[in-house]
Each structure stands twice: as C-alpha cells, then as structure tokens.
Scaffold this active site. Structure first.
Site, PDB file in Angstrom:
ATOM      1  CG  PHE A   1      -0.133  -0.109   2.582  1.00 49.69           C
ATOM      2  CD1 PHE A   1       0.080   1.099   3.124  1.00 49.69           C
ATOM      3  CD2 PHE A   1      -0.008  -1.487   3.179  1.00 49.69           C
ATOM      4  CE1 PHE A   1       1.080   0.871   4.243  1.00 49.69           C
ATOM      5  CE2 PHE A   1       0.845  -1.542   4.334  1.00 49.69           C
ATOM      6  CZ  PHE A   1       1.361  -0.549   4.789  1.00 49.69           C
ATOM      7  CE1 TYR A   2       4.634   1.297   3.371  1.00 51.10           C
ATOM      8  CE2 TYR A   2       6.540   0.742   2.459  1.00 51.10           C
ATOM      9  CZ  TYR A   2       5.930   0.999   3.535  1.00 51.10           C
ATOM     10  OH  TYR A   2       6.536   0.511   4.813  1.00 51.10           O
ATOM     11  CB  ALA A   3       0.928   3.995  -3.795  1.00 52.88           C
TER      12      ALA A   3
ATOM     13  CE  LYS B   1       5.604  -1.541   6.976  1.00 48.68           C
ATOM     14  NZ  LYS B   1       7.035  -1.345   6.552  1.00 48.68           N
TER      15      LYS B   1
END
Length: 357
Positions: free
Chosen positions: A69-71, A101
């Site tokens: 979800f790194y956005a 993660k």
C-alpha cells in the site's frame, strides 16, 4: 569501523527462522519512492537500490522493506516499481532479502488479520512483484485488534506453509504480543519505530524481549522521518504534497522546539572521531549508528532513501556500530535535556492508530 571506499562490511544475522541469512547492518526502506504525489523516477530508484546492493560484500544481502500500500492512493506502486527493477536487473533478486508489509485494507486504511484478507494481500503482492522475486518476509503492517495475536499468527503460518513467503514478521507490536506470537511460530523480525525522538519504555521492552527470543528488530524512522538529519530547517522546506507536512512534529507549533535536539546531535556528529573518521560523520549516520548500538546483535535500523548517495551514507553508518560508551552517553544526555513535543503521527493516540498492540 567506517570506511571511505564506498564498501561497507558490517553485517548482521537475522533472527527467528532466518538465522542462516546475513544482511547489511542497515536496511533500506523504499516507501518514500512512491508514497508521494510525485513518485521518484525509476532510474533514480533503481540506482539507489543497485548502489546499496553493490556496496555489500559477497554473501551479505541487502534488506529491503516495501509494502503493498506504499502509494499516495494506497495502491501497489512500490511493488510495481520493484517488479520493473527485477525485470531489468534479474541478477539482483538473489542479493536482496525482501520484506513486504500488508494486511491493511486500502479502502478503510484499517488492518485486517483474517486469513481471507491476509491471503488477498499476499497474493496481490506476489502477482505485482512478478515471477523473478519471492517474498522473503511478510508482516502485517498493523495488528488487527479484533483478533488475538495467536489467531493472526495461525493465519500467517497457513500462508507460509503454502509457500507464499519464507518468514514471518510483525509491526508495531508490544513486548507481550511479540512473546505470544513467538510461542505460536518463530518471529523473524519485529518492526517498530526507534530514534532519538522515539526511545521510551515500549521500545526498551521490545528490544529486551527480542534479544531474549533471538528476534531481529527492524527499527523504522531512525531519522524521525528525516527531521533529525537537520536538512529541513523549517516546515516551509517540505515539498508541496509531502506527507510529512501532516505530522505534528513538523508543524510550526512544534518544529523549532524539536530542532534543539537536532542542534545537539549536529554538535556530537561534527566532533565524532574514531580510527577512520577524524573528520566527523553526518548527523544521519550518528542517529542510525546510535539506534543500531542499542542492540548490536538485534537491531537493524530501517532507513529510507531514494537517492544512491543517501543509500550509501546510511549503509556506512553500520560500520560505526557499536558506538563507544562515551558517544552513546553524549547522545543519551542530549535526548534527556531536550523535551520533544508533538506525537508520532497526526494527533491521534497510539491506541486509535493501532500502535503498540
């Protein structure tokens, strides 16, 4: 000792089920490459990753940390970037220990530790990464408070035994939870925040428990989201859209007060001397080495970087570990006399954010 050759030699063995894996003393966080309205171009990201890997001796892997979800839109942009990296440089896949993660619903932004959702998260990550790189370690980014840790661990073990990843990690857990989790299945790494900004009773208890149980600690934000480097002189220095502008410590009401600790750290780093570093070290290197020295055989600082120069600077801090008792005392005294104001994130309590569960 630190080197000036561009190579770093200090490594550490992982804990849990990964005791045969040697990784760089300092790990590499990738979040800032894509969690921004203006993602860093691939070629810059790729050079940052490659340079970090190339700085290591044979047999030592680069520890990279990403998330599904790194956005800016809570999507998979970070994993997509890594997929393109491995497609272009497939020979680097075996040189990297990849921690992913997940387990956070991108719509609600809430953790979901059910088997169904963890499976969805892991399979999304596998599909996005592509066939060239397997997930080495998977960790729920936050613990689902509606489930006991024993159930969450049982769900993770199911997915591990299906071959979806090789090792289990946890994030933002307290010491009691870590112990309970490890009773179900060996935990390889626990990711918690540790820095001169964040070193309280929770951190000390997790460090002691991890040492006892041979669990590695991935210490994220060792630089206080970049605040402790001293390169940000005021809130106005943050780029437009930077997520740090929402963090309370970066806001005007707290910023200048918190800079007093930075000034002390700058003084200590500029006066630093050892066999190879008469010219001092950067404040970032001091903070990273201080975090690692809190647990020389346990703690792996997780420092983020997007540029190759910063990646090498961070890695070279590992060759300063352990710091001398004198330097550790100096940093400890600086922390003690500078009262930090503002909380870890956006004004919510740690309980509201699901931290230290």
């Amino acid at each position: 000792m630190a080197t000036t050759t561009g190579k770093v030699y200090n490594s550490i063995k992982l804990g849990g089920t990964a005791t045969d894996v040697s990784v760089a003393r300092i790990s590499h966080g990738l979040m800032a490459m894509t969690w921004t309205p203006y993602p860093v171009p691939d070629e810059i990201c790729f050079e940052s990753i490659k340079t970090g890997v190339d700085a290591l001796p044979g047999g030592v892997k680069a520890f990279l940390n990403t998330g599904d979800f790194y956005a800016y839109d809570w999507g998979t942009a970070n994993l997509e970037m890594l997929s393109r990296f491995f497609a272009k440089y497939p020979e680097y896949a075996d040189k990297i220990f990849l921690s992913v993660k997940g387990g956070v619903n991108p719509t609600t932004h809430k953790p979901d530790g059910s088997l169904e959702y963890l499976r969805t998260s892991v399979e999304r990550s596998i599909k996005t990464l592509g066939p060239l790189k397997k997930i080495d370690l998977f960790e729920p980014a936050r613990l689902d408070g509606s489930l006991g840790i024993e159930k969450i661990m049982q769900n993770l073990v199911v997915l591990l035994k299906e071959g979806k990843f090789d090792h289990i990690g946890l994030s933002e857990c307290n010491a009691d939870t870590l112990r309970k989790a490890n009773n179900v299945y060996p935990v390889t790494a626990a990711e918690i925040e540790i820095s001169p900004f964040e070193y309280g009773e929770n951190q000390k208890k997790v460090i002691a428990t991890a040492k006892e149980l041979n669990i590695s600690i991935a210490a994220y934000s060792p630089l206080g989201h970049g605040f402790l480097t001293g390169q940000i002189k005021s809130p106005a220095d943050l780029p437009k859209g930077d997520i740090r502008s929402h963090l309370t410590r970066f806001q005007e009401s707290h910023f200048q007060n918190n800079m007093s600790l930075v000034h002390d750290l700058q003084r200590i780093s500029s006066n630093f001397k050892n066999d190879n570093r008469d010219g001092g070290i950067t404040t970032a290197q001091l903070c990273i080495a201080w975090v690692a020295s809190l647990g020389p055989k346990t703690i792996i600082p997780l420092a983020g970087s997007s540029k190759k120069e910063r990646t090498v600077e961070n890695l070279m801090a590992g060759d300063l570990v352990p710091l001398s008792e004198e330097v550790m005392k100096e940093v400890g005294e600086a922390i003690g006399r500078n009262r930090i104001t503002g909380d870890r994130y956006h004004g919510e309590t740690e309980e509201q954010m699901g931290l230290w569960q």
